[in-house]
Every structure is written in C-alpha cells, then in structure tokens.
Design an enzyme around this catalytic site. Structure first.
Site, PDB file in Angstrom:
ATOM      1  N   GLY A   1      -6.944   1.375  -6.752  1.00 14.11           N
ATOM      2  CA  GLY A   1      -7.689   0.148  -6.515  1.00 14.11           C
ATOM      3  C   GLY A   1      -7.692  -0.183  -5.037  1.00 14.11           C
ATOM      4  NE  ARG A   2     -10.245   1.945  -0.558  1.00 15.05           N
ATOM      5  CZ  ARG A   2      -9.860   2.395   0.637  1.00 15.05           C
ATOM      6  NH1 ARG A   2      -9.997   1.656   1.704  1.00 15.05           N
ATOM      7  NH2 ARG A   2      -9.332   3.598   0.760  1.00 15.05           N
ATOM      8  N   GLY A   3      -8.623  -3.646  -2.451  1.00 13.84           N
ATOM      9  CA  GLY A   3      -9.084  -5.031  -2.380  1.00 13.84           C
ATOM     10  C   GLY A   3      -8.920  -5.560  -0.972  1.00 13.84           C
TER      11      GLY A   3
ATOM     12  N   GLY B   1      -5.358  -5.050   0.405  1.00 15.19           N
ATOM     13  CA  GLY B   1      -4.854  -3.716   0.673  1.00 15.19           C
ATOM     14  C   GLY B   1      -5.232  -2.726  -0.411  1.00 15.19           C
TER      15      GLY B   1
ATOM     16  CB  VAL C   1      -3.599  -0.810  -5.776  1.00 17.77           C
ATOM     17  CG1 VAL C   1      -2.450  -0.870  -6.776  1.00 17.77           C
ATOM     18  CG2 VAL C   1      -3.992  -2.201  -5.346  1.00 17.77           C
TER      19      VAL C   1
ATOM     20  CE  LYS D   1      -3.345  -5.624  -3.146  1.00 16.62           C
ATOM     21  NZ  LYS D   1      -4.022  -6.184  -4.282  1.00 16.62           N
TER      22      LYS D   1
ATOM     23  CG  ASP E   1     -10.157 -13.027  -4.044  1.00 16.02           C
ATOM     24  OD1 ASP E   1     -11.314 -13.332  -4.394  1.00 16.02           O
ATOM     25  OD2 ASP E   1      -9.870 -11.940  -3.526  1.00 16.02           O
TER      26      ASP E   1
END
Ligand SMILES: *[C@@H]1O[C@H](CO)[C@@H](O)[C@H](O)[C@H]1NC(C)=O
Ligand SMILES: *[C@@H]1O[C@H](CO)[C@@H](O)[C@H](O)[C@H]1NC(C)=O
Ligand SMILES: *[C@@H]1O[C@H](CO)[C@@H](O)[C@H](O)[C@H]1NC(C)=O
Ligand SMILES: *[C@@H]1O[C@H](CO)[C@@H](O)[C@H](O)[C@H]1NC(C)=O
Ligand SMILES: *[C@@H]1O[C@H](CO)[C@@H](O)[C@H](O)[C@H]1NC(C)=O
Ligand SMILES: *[C@@H]1O[C@H](CO)[C@@H](O)[C@H](O)[C@H]1NC(C)=O
Ligand SMILES: *[C@@H]1O[C@H](CO)[C@@H](O)[C@H](O)[C@H]1NC(C)=O
Ligand SMILES: *[C@@H]1O[C@H](CO)[C@@H](O)[C@H](O)[C@H]1NC(C)=O
Length: 794
Positions: A513-515, A518, A520, A534, A631
């Site tokens: 994952g990417r947010g 940062g 994951v 993360k 968020d």
C-alpha cells in the site's frame, strides 16, 4: 525477651502439628497457621504457581488469601472486610489463626478468639485442605470429594477456568459484576443511596448491546487462551491472546473490570482487555453531585457552589456550600450553567419540546428540584432532585443548570475548582497502573498501611482502601505508578530495531500500500506474526516527541481500528508496525478491481458502515485522548476476513509536522473530495471534519460509486454539490432505489439504505449542524436488526 522465647516455643509447637516441611502441600485436621509465621508457613500448589495463607495488608493487619506466588498478587480473600490482627500479645492467649478443626471446619479467628470466617464444612477428621494448580483452594473429605472450594466464593478476581455463575459475583467497593435476572452480565453500582447499572450501556436494550437474554446458563469464564466468554454472548479477547500466559479478570476499585496478563520478565500485570472504555461511564466514580470530566485528563470535580464532602474521597461526592431554607421563595434562586454536563438518570420530570424558560420555571417552581438539564435542539427538559453519575461530555447537545441562592456571590466556585482533585491525572496511566496499586506493592502501600492500621483500631469501612489510594496519588505526585504505567505500555507495545524490520520485510520487498504518510510493506516477525510495516516519509518530529505520540496511539485498542504493535525510530527512519488485515481496503471492493469479482452484499456494506462509525466514535469520544483522524476515506478502511471494518492511519495527523499558525492548504492532510469545506476556509479543525468525510464514505458505500470525485448518476455528470442536492430530493421523494448501487440488483434493505442516505446528508451539512460520531452511531445502530457482538462495549 520472654515473649520472644514464648513465640519461638509456639513456632516449634506449630511445626510439630504438621510433619511436612514448610511451605505445606496440604493441611490436615488439627493443624493451623498463624500470621506470625506467614512468611514460612503457607500452602502451596503442586506446581508452586499459587500460595495460600496469611497475607499482610498493613503493619499488623492480615487476610487469609490466595496469591500468585511469584508476584504476590492476591486473587482470593476469605476476609476482605474484616482483617485479623497479627499482633500476638500474651494478654490474648489465642493469637489469630486459621485452623482446620477436627470436625472438618476451616475456621479463621482473630487474636481475641472471635471467629471471623469459616468454611461451614463438617466432613469429619479425615478432611484435608489443599491448593490446586488452578489456584482453587479445596476442602476434601475422606472419600476425596470436594466439600468446599474457593472458586465458588470469589472476591474481586476470576482465575482461568473459574466460573462466574448465577450464584457468584465479583465485588469491589460499591461495584459488582454479576448475572442479572435477565441472564445478562452487568456491572452495577450499589451505593448507600442509589443503585444503578452502568454496563452494558443502560441506554440500549440487551440486543442492541449485543447480549442474548435467552441463555439461562449464566456462566462466564476465562479460558487458557485469554478469551473471556459469557453465556449472554459477551466476549473479550486478550490483546495478547494465546496459551501459556498467566491471566486474571479483576473488578478494580474504580468500578471497571479488566483482563490482566502477567509479564514474567518484569513481574508486571499488563491490561489486555477491559469492559468500560471511558471511565466517566462508571457510575459512582465521582460520588453524589460530583462530575466526571475527561477534558485534559480524567478527573472529578464539584459543580459551582459545591465542595467535596470528604476532601480525600471522591466516592463521597460533593455537597452544596449553601443551605436552602424549606420555605425559601423561588425568587431567591438563580441558576449556574455547567456547559455540556448532565447527570445520568434519576429524573424528577422530563418534558420534550419546551422552551428554556419553561424548563427553568418548572425547576424554579418545584421546591424539590435542585438542577435541570436542557437540550436546546429538541427542547428536552430534565429536572432532578438527586444528582448522580455526573459527566461532562465533549459533544453533549445540552447543558446542566444548578439551582443556587441568588445571595451566593460565587465565592465558593473558585474554591471548588481548586479542590478538583485529580485522583488519576493523565487518566490512562493510572488506569494501567491501578493493577499494581491494588496488587499492593510494598513500596507504594504506605498510605494504605496507615489507613488500614487506623481502621483496624476503629471500625473498618470499605472505602478506606480507596481513600488511601487516592491520597497516595495526590500527595506523592506518583512517580512510581507513572513509571509502572509506562513500563506496561512498553510491554504491550514494542520498539523494533531497523534491522529487525528490514529482516521481517525481506528488505522492504513486498509493497502492499501507499498513502500520504508513507509506503506500507508486508512483513513476518520472528514469532511468525504477519504485520504491515509503514515507512513514514513525512515525519519531522524529534525522537522524543515521536515516541510520545506513538505510544499514545499504540495504547488504542478497538476492534474497528487497526492495531499498532510497535514502532522503530532510528536516525532519520521512522517506521510503524501494524497488525496485518486480511482483506484489502474498502475502495477496492466498492469501485476497484474487486467490485465485480466479489461484490459486497448489502449486509456487509451495512456492517462496514456501522464498524467504521464505531471506530470513529471511539476515537472521538471514548479514547484516552480524543483523536481526529483527518483522513477518513475508503482507502483507509481495511476489511478483516469476515468483513469487519478496521480503520487505518488514525493518529498520524499528529505525527505530521504541523505548525498551526502556518497551516496552509498544501501542507494539510486529507484527500480532495473527502475534506470538509472548513479545511479550505482556514477554520480550526475539529472532529467534525471526520464526520463530513464519513458522510462521503457512507454515500459511496450506498451508491458504489466515487461520489467524491464528481459522479455519474443517471448518466449525467454532476459536481458534488449537485449530487448532494439530488440526494436530498431523492430522500424527500423516498425514491432511494435510484441511488443504491445498481450492482446489488435491488437486494438491499430499504429502511437501512434510507437511514444511511439521510445520515450521510446530515453529515455533509454545515459544520454546526453536523451530528457527532456518537449520534451517527446511535442512529445507525437503531436500524441494525442483526445481533452483533462487539468485543468491547461502550
Ligand atoms: C474481638 O475483636 C473484634 C474487633 O477487634 C470485635 O469486633 C469482637 O467483638 C471481639 N471479640 C471478642 C470476643 O472480644
Ligand atoms: C483426589 O482426587 C483428585 C482428582 O479428583 C486426584 O487428582 C487426587 O490424586 C486424589 N487424591 C487422593 C488422595 O486420592
Ligand atoms: C464450570 O462450568 C462448567 C459448566 O458450565 C463445568 O463443566 C465446569 O466443571 C465448571 N468448572 C468449575 C471449575 O467448576
Ligand atoms: C448458553 O451458553 C453456554 C455457555 O456459553 C453454551 O455452552 C450454550 O450452548 C448456550 N446455549 C444456547 C441455547 O445458546
Ligand atoms: C412536564 O411534564 C409533566 C409530567 O412529566 C407534566 O405534568 C407537566 O405539565 C409538563 N410541563 C410542561 C410545561 O409541559
Ligand atoms: C411558576 O410559578 C409562577 C408564579 O408562581 C407562575 O406564574 C408560572 O406559571 C409557574 N410556571 C410553571 C411552569 O409552573
Ligand atoms: C460575597 O463576597 C464577599 C467577598 O467577595 C463576601 O464578603 C460576602 O460575604 C459574600 N456574600 C455572601 C452572601 O456570600
Ligand atoms: C500529565 O498531564 C499534564 C497535562 O496534560 C502534563 O502537563 C504532565 O506532564 C503529564 N504528566 C506526565 C507524567 O505525563
């Protein structure tokens, strides 16, 4: 000298009665134990886990108890409220003792010969007393039949495999854990003046609280893996679930019941589960007229013009600093407002849809009315003649008003403010530390000693221990317990080295994952636990600040929140370790690649909406420190294997570098489309931004489309504001079908869908009119027809 000689003689005499070497394996008829020998002579279980004998609670005060041998934590007591005197005096020839009489009765006597406790058994002269490996003290007859066992008369603690039944209850002070007549496991405050149930929430019926009233077995127990299960469907799973850990369930002096696990390396008990999350919901905590307030740390305080009854004991509450004559004309009175406060229950009268003035007049005209609570929105008016369970709620849509004489010029209010004793400053730490407090560590017990000693001389009252405990906190600035609190946090929650995490993730190979915060990665820890790691990109906090924030987040444990298991902070690197959530995030299922191959059914959608609301409500209202997520979006709602929503990334807003004076659009967190308008308007940010984002998510769950990015509904491209307008119109015409995801092909619950759209629209309104997450959760829950089983109750 003579006395000592006599004592020595007596000691050798008592050895002769039992041939076995101390500590004893069994106790046979005719043998006895005395407080003088408590350090050498006691019963021990075959595997030495538990011991039973005289336990010193004060200089001279003893109980007959069972404790964990290694850490001296008492788990059962024969005489919790009437300790015996351990002082041997030649004048009193008896001396306190526990003896197994020849008729098979186990009897505890005080040093003046009076009987304090007995097992009421009469199994004859071949009776033996032994302590089992489970911590159960049993009395068996000559045929090896159990005639009495301590497991059937618990005090405040339940050991693994010990049953809480319809005939037993755990008691601590005025607080009881028991099975009610309707088969539901409850917590009750049973005080001198009032009795009231505070858990599960008295606002809901058993079903809404996730309890089953129809199983009349009435049994609850803790298994060896850390599951506390009750026949009414309630369950707590230890956060360190698994076999091989020593645990206990204890109802603490603050009225909450908690599961503790023993950390053998430090000898500390760690809280691994609890019933009531927000301590202010425990009834009786701040006494009569007292108010429990969470803002800036948990504390009790008195209302205006009131003072503490006993400055050392909040259980006794507050009393007015004025007197009211019986015939005092009501012109003499005025009201002092207590913003967002309410006293739960015990209403004198309640009226809906009346004006503030009418409400005030009702209270003014009634000589028994001493206070009222008024809710502006719907004009609810509650008048009170007795004030209990007072609480200041962060988002309560009303205020309480105290009736005070006009002549009173407010001089007492400043006094009462000063007296707002913070029994448990920085709430959470003490909550965790309380285990040790009652575990009575020798160096932290001095106040209790003092009080117990006085009490032994005079009349011993139940609240003495509580008093001693509060006093200790107030007067010693509590460095010791703070330290313990932090230790516990550290134990539950680990600090990892960079190397450890690099190895776990195979040098950060598998990105999952990417947010904004940062990237994951998937990782496997040494103990084979799968985790999500993360790597934060945007953290400019110093080491210490980061540590403080992260430990705070790490303490949060809720079924609908992704649990943080630890962190790493080395040099420039900042990493967070989370539990691994089986399925992917909600967006994938709603509009991503998974939306066609495995369509989310209606009940799953509803469950996700409910779980997300529950998680957010917990963050906003119940947490140790209120947290705004900032968020909320489908990408941050992960789904467990059984499609329970788990919110990710909460608390991270605090980690991002933020200078409130210089807080501009580009620096802020949040995702376009889910952000409340106030972000752009430079207004202060509060929990209502999450409510807004939740509203958007709710619409996306119902419609199955990316509402947030301008949507295509009925084949017309619309902007978001148009869509809200349209949603409102659809609501008005009750044509909800047009909005619900067409992929569901009409398989949905109309009532629930209508409620969800209605709630979503209210969440998207003007900030002041948006509901709180608590209110959202309550209204959603009222449409839930499934019997749900929350791991934690509100
Ligand atoms: C022994 O002492 C206890 C409390 O100290 C008292 O309640 C009890 O009456 C006494 N019994 C006798 C027989 O003196
Ligand atoms: C008594 O019974 C228990 C099991 O019920 C057994 O473990 C124990 O060995 C027996 N003791 C004796 C003396 O027979
Ligand atoms: C607890 O209750 C179960 C039945 O619900 C029973 O089988 C078990 O023996 C009980 N345990 C003890 C220690 O009494
Ligand atoms: C009632 O609860 C007991 C203990 O949890 C369980 O074993 C039993 O199956 C339940 N009975 C029903 C009818 O659900
Ligand atoms: C308020 O309710 C009480 C009953 O609870 C009723 O007797 C009274 O008339 C009501 N007062 C007003 C102003 O509506
Ligand atoms: C309260 O009393 C005043 C005068 O005594 C009266 O005018 C008023 O109507 C009363 N209000 C209520 C709500 O009973
Ligand atoms: C009001 O306050 C003044 C001092 O601030 C004090 O002297 C006076 O007694 C007070 N009056 C009443 C009725 O409490
Ligand atoms: C407790 O909280 C207060 C105010 O929130 C803070 O100033 C203090 O440093 C805290 N104490 C500890 C030991 O964290």
């Amino acid at each position: 000298m003579a006395a000592r000689l006599f004592l020595a003689l007596l000691l050798s005499f008592s050895f002769q009665l039992c041939s076995c070497a101390p500590p004893w394996q069994i106790m046979t008829t005719g043998s006895y134990m005395t407080p003088e020998d408590h350090e050498r002579i006691f019963l021990i279980s075959p595997d030495t886990t538990f011991s039973c004998g005289f336990h010193r609670v004060g200089t001279n005060a003893f109980t007959f108890s069972i404790w964990y041998t290694a850490v001296k934590t008492v788990v059962w007591t024969a005489n919790p409220y009437s300790m015996v005197n351990g002082y041997y005096s030649p004048v009193n020839i008896y001396g306190s003792r526990i003896s197994l009489k020849h008729n098979g009765n186990l009897v505890l006597t005080d040093n003046n010969g009076s009987m304090v406790w007995e097992s009421k058994t009469s199994s004859g002269k071949h009776t033996i007393v032994s302590l089992l490996n489970t911590g159960n003290l049993v009395i068996s007859d000559s045929g090896n039949n159990t005639v009495w066992q301590s497991f059937h008369s618990p005090t405040d603690t339940l050991l693994p495999w010990q049953n809480l039944t319809k005939d037993t209850r755990l008691v601590s002070g005025y607080h009881h854990l028991y099975f009610d007549n309707d088969n539901v496991l409850r917590l009750l405050y049973d005080g001198p003046e009032i009795t009231s149930i505070y858990w599960p929430s008295p606002d809901y019926n058993a079903l809404k609280n996730g309890r089953n009233r129809y199983n009349s077995t009435r049994v609850a127990f803790l298994d060896d893996k850390g599951n506390f299960v009750s026949s009414d469907g309630f369950k707590i799973e230890a956060s360190d679930s698994g076999a091989g850990i020593k645990r206990r369930i204890t109802i603490d002096h603050d009225g909450n019941f908690r599961m503790y696990s023993l950390d053998v390396s430090t000898g500390n008990w760690v809280v691994t589960g609890q019933a009531v999350i927000q301590m202010c919901y425990v009834h009786g905590l701040c006494g009569k007229n007292g108010l429990c307030d969470y803002s800036g740390g948990l504390k009790c305080r008195c209302p205006p013009e009131h003072v503490m009854v006993d400055p050392t004991d909040w259980n006794r509450g507050c009393k007015p600093a004025f007197t009211i004559g019986s015939n005092q004309p009501h012109e003499d009175f005025t009201f002092v407002k207590q913003p967002r406060a309410d006293f739960y229950g015990f209403d004198l009268s309640s009226n809906q849809s009346i004006s503030f003035k009418a409400c005030r007049d009702i209270c003014l005209n009634s000589s028994s009315c001493i206070s009222f609570t008024y809710k502006g929105g719907d004009g609810w008016c509650y008048t009170k003649d007795i004030l209990y369970n007072g609480q200041v709620y962060p988002y309560f849509p009303g205020d309480n008003y105290m009736k005070v004489p006009k002549s009173f010029n407010g001089s007492a209010s400043s006094i009462s403010k000063q007296e707002s004793l913070t029994c448990r400053p920085n709430g959470s730490e003490i909550m965790l530390g309380s285990a040790n407090m009652y575990g009575m560590k020798k160096d932290s017990i001095k106040w209790i000693y003092l009080y117990v000693f006085i009490a032994i001389l005079g009349a011993l009252e139940l609240f003495v221990i509580v008093t001693g405990w509060c006093l200790f906190f107030r007067q010693s600035s509590m460095p010791k317990s703070m330290e313990d609190g932090y230790k516990m946090i550290r134990n539950q929650f680990r600090r990892f080295t960079y190397r450890e995490l690099s190895e776990a993730t195979d040098k950060f190979k598998e990105e999952i994952g990417r947010g904004g915060a940062g990237i994951v990665y998937r990782g496997v820890l040494e103990d084979k636990k799968i985790v999500a790691v993360k790597k934060l990109t945007n953290v400019q906090h110093g080491e210490e600040e980061f540590w403080a924030e992260v430990t705070l987040i790490g303490r949060i444990n809720h079924i609908n929140l992704v649990r943080m298991m630890g962190f790493c902070s080395e040099g420039e690197s900042r990493l967070l370790v989370y539990e691994y959530v089986e399925n992917e995030s909600l967006d994938k299922y709603l509009f991503g690649e998974r939306s066609t191959e495995s369509l989310l059914g209606w009940s799953q959608r509803y469950k996700i909406a409910l779980g997300t609301a529950r998680g957010l409500a917990y963050l906003h209202h119940e947490c140790l420190e209120w947290i705004v997520h900032c968020d909320v979006k489908p990408e941050n709602i992960l789904l467990s294997r059984d499609f329970n929503a788990k919110i990710a990334d909460f608390g991270l807003a605090k980690l991002a570098k933020r200078d409130s004076a210089n807080f501009n659009f580009t620096q802020m967190r949040g995702t376009m489309g889910y952000m409340a308008p106030e972000w752009a308007l430079n207004m202060p940010i509060n929990a209502k931004v999450d409510v807004y984002s939740y509203g958007v998510v709710l619409l996306e769950i119902v419609t199955g489309t990316r509402v947030s990015s301008g949507i295509i509904a009925n084949e017309r491209q619309m902007g978001f504001p148009d869509f809200i307008q349209e949603a409102k119109q659809i609501l008005a015409t009750e044509n909800i079908n047009d909005l619900v995801d067409a992929k569901l092909k009409g398989h949905f619950d109309l009532e629930q869908a209508t409620a969800m759209v209605r709630i979503a629209v209210s969440c998207l309104g003007d900030r002041s009119k948006r509901p709180t997450m608590d209110e959202v959760l309550k209204s959603l829950m009222s449409y839930d027809d499934e019997d749900y089983h929350p791991a934690y109750s509100y």
